[in-house]
Each structure stands twice: as structure tokens, then as C-alpha cells.
Write a protein that holds these residues in place. Structure first.
Motif, mmCIF file in Angstrom:
data_model
loop_
_atom_site.group_PDB
_atom_site.id
_atom_site.type_symbol
_atom_site.label_atom_id
_atom_site.label_comp_id
_atom_site.label_asym_id
_atom_site.label_seq_id
_atom_site.Cartn_x
_atom_site.Cartn_y
_atom_site.Cartn_z
ATOM 1 N N LEU A 1 39.058 50.940 54.705
ATOM 2 C CA LEU A 1 40.040 51.466 53.741
ATOM 3 C C LEU A 1 40.004 50.939 52.473
ATOM 4 O O LEU A 1 40.086 51.896 51.526
ATOM 5 C CB LEU A 1 41.391 51.085 54.222
ATOM 6 N N ARG B 1 45.696 50.683 50.809
ATOM 7 C CA ARG B 1 45.863 51.007 52.066
ATOM 8 C C ARG B 1 47.074 50.655 52.547
ATOM 9 O O ARG B 1 47.832 49.792 52.464
ATOM 10 C CB ARG B 1 44.659 50.040 52.891
ATOM 11 N N TYR C 1 45.819 54.094 57.122
ATOM 12 C CA TYR C 1 45.538 55.426 55.994
ATOM 13 C C TYR C 1 45.733 54.716 54.635
ATOM 14 O O TYR C 1 46.149 53.723 54.214
ATOM 15 C CB TYR C 1 46.346 56.654 56.405
ATOM 16 N N SER D 1 49.731 60.631 51.702
ATOM 17 C CA SER D 1 49.127 59.914 52.574
ATOM 18 C C SER D 1 47.888 60.504 52.847
ATOM 19 O O SER D 1 47.686 61.622 53.025
ATOM 20 C CB SER D 1 49.997 59.552 53.790
ATOM 21 N N ALA E 1 43.940 60.480 55.092
ATOM 22 C CA ALA E 1 43.005 59.695 56.312
ATOM 23 C C ALA E 1 42.092 58.542 55.352
ATOM 24 O O ALA E 1 41.722 58.923 54.220
ATOM 25 C CB ALA E 1 42.313 60.798 56.862
ATOM 26 N N ALA E 2 41.494 57.722 56.356
ATOM 27 C CA ALA E 2 40.666 56.817 55.552
ATOM 28 C C ALA E 2 39.280 57.220 55.063
ATOM 29 O O ALA E 2 38.781 56.908 54.377
ATOM 30 C CB ALA E 2 40.359 55.727 56.869
#
Length: 159
Positions: free
Chosen positions: A16, A72, A76, A111, A113-114
Motif C-alpha cells: 500500500l 493507506r 486499500y 477509495s 484497490a491496492a
């Protein structure tokens, strides 16, 4: 778990943190587009990065910044963008009241995704429209008010 085994959470946090670094140029570019006359300054924070660019209001009253944070959050990435300013509704004597001028406020969050490598186009469009609208908030409100008693004036808060 014993202390000799590396936990999976530290590896996830490392991924992250790397993703935060990958998104930093996109956030900087977005802020630069939102306030083309200003220089974007980026600094590290505990869980991510904070970028700031000054924003000017059309009437020249007060000062403000567009602030973006990329960090982070759990598993996510999160991007928060807001306008921070010192504009207050004015009293009859022209001085600042205790009431913040919400017409110039703006907040947006995303938001991701990593494994994200860019901001979404919808988010970018929304931020650019929102910042432009917030900068013009007082003027837009006053144009929409036919009667002079419905119009507002602002003053800069004393620092």
C-alpha cells in the motif's frame, strides 16, 4: 504468531505504501490543473502523502489551499481532496463573523484497490468541477439572489 515470522500485514502495508508513491504524480497533476497559477508542495505524513496548492478566490478576499491526501486505510488506498480556507460570512460592519462561509467549501474522497496506478477519470472531473464551483460559490449565490438582502458578503478570519 511468534516474533520470528514476518506477518502478512506488514507486507500488505508495504504494498500500500508503494501504491501511495505510485499515485503521487497523478494527485500532483490533478492539483496543478485545479489551480494552475500555484506550485504544488508535497510532504510525507504518517500513512501517506499530503499535497497542497494555493487557491485564489475571484473577489480576492481571504486565502485558501486545495489539500489532497493519499494514504493507506485498512487494506486499500484513499484519496481525500478538500479546500481549506479562512473565509467567513461578514458582519454588518464588514468584519468576519463566527460563521464559516460554507459556500466555498469542497470535499471529495475516493477509495482505490491496492494495485491502483491512477485516479479514476470520474473522480478527476468531479474534483475539478467541485473546486471551480467552490471558488465561485459566493459570486454564484449572489447572482442567483434577485433581492439585495439575500446576498452575502465575506471577510477573512483573523489569524
Amino acid at each position: 504468531m511468534n516474533s520470528c515470522i514476518e506477518s502478512g500485514s506488514s507486507l500488505a502495508y508495504q504494498r500500500l505504501d508503494e501504491a501511495v508513491e505510485r499515485l503521487a504524480p497523478a494527485v500532483t497533476a490533478l492539483l496543478q490543473r485545479s489551480a494552475p497559477d500555484g506550485a504544488v508542495v508535497t510532504e510525507g505524513e504518517e500513512f501517506g502523502l499530503r499535497s497542497v496548492v494555493p487557491v485564489r478566490f475571484p473577489d480576492g478576499i481571504g486565502r485558501g489551499d486545495v489539500v489532497a491526501r493519499v494514504f493507506r486505510y485498512r487494506d486499500y488506498l484513499r484519496v481525500d481532496v478538500e479546500i481549506v480556507h479562512n473565509r467567513m460570512f461578514a458582519r454588518k460592519d464588514g468584519g468576519p463573523s463566527e460563521r464559516r462561509c460554507y459556500l466555498n467549501d469542497f470535499v471529495a474522497s475516493l477509495s482505490l484497490a491496492a494495485d491502483a496506478t491512477a485516479l479514476t477519470p470520474e473522480f478527476e472531473r468531479s474534483v475539478l468541477r467541485g473546486i471551480a464551483g467552490a471558488r465561485e460559490g459566493v459570486q454564484r449565490h449572489n447572482r442567483e439572489q434577485a433581492a439585495p438582502w439575500g446576498q452575502v458578503t465575506v471577510a477573512a478570519a483573523m489569524d
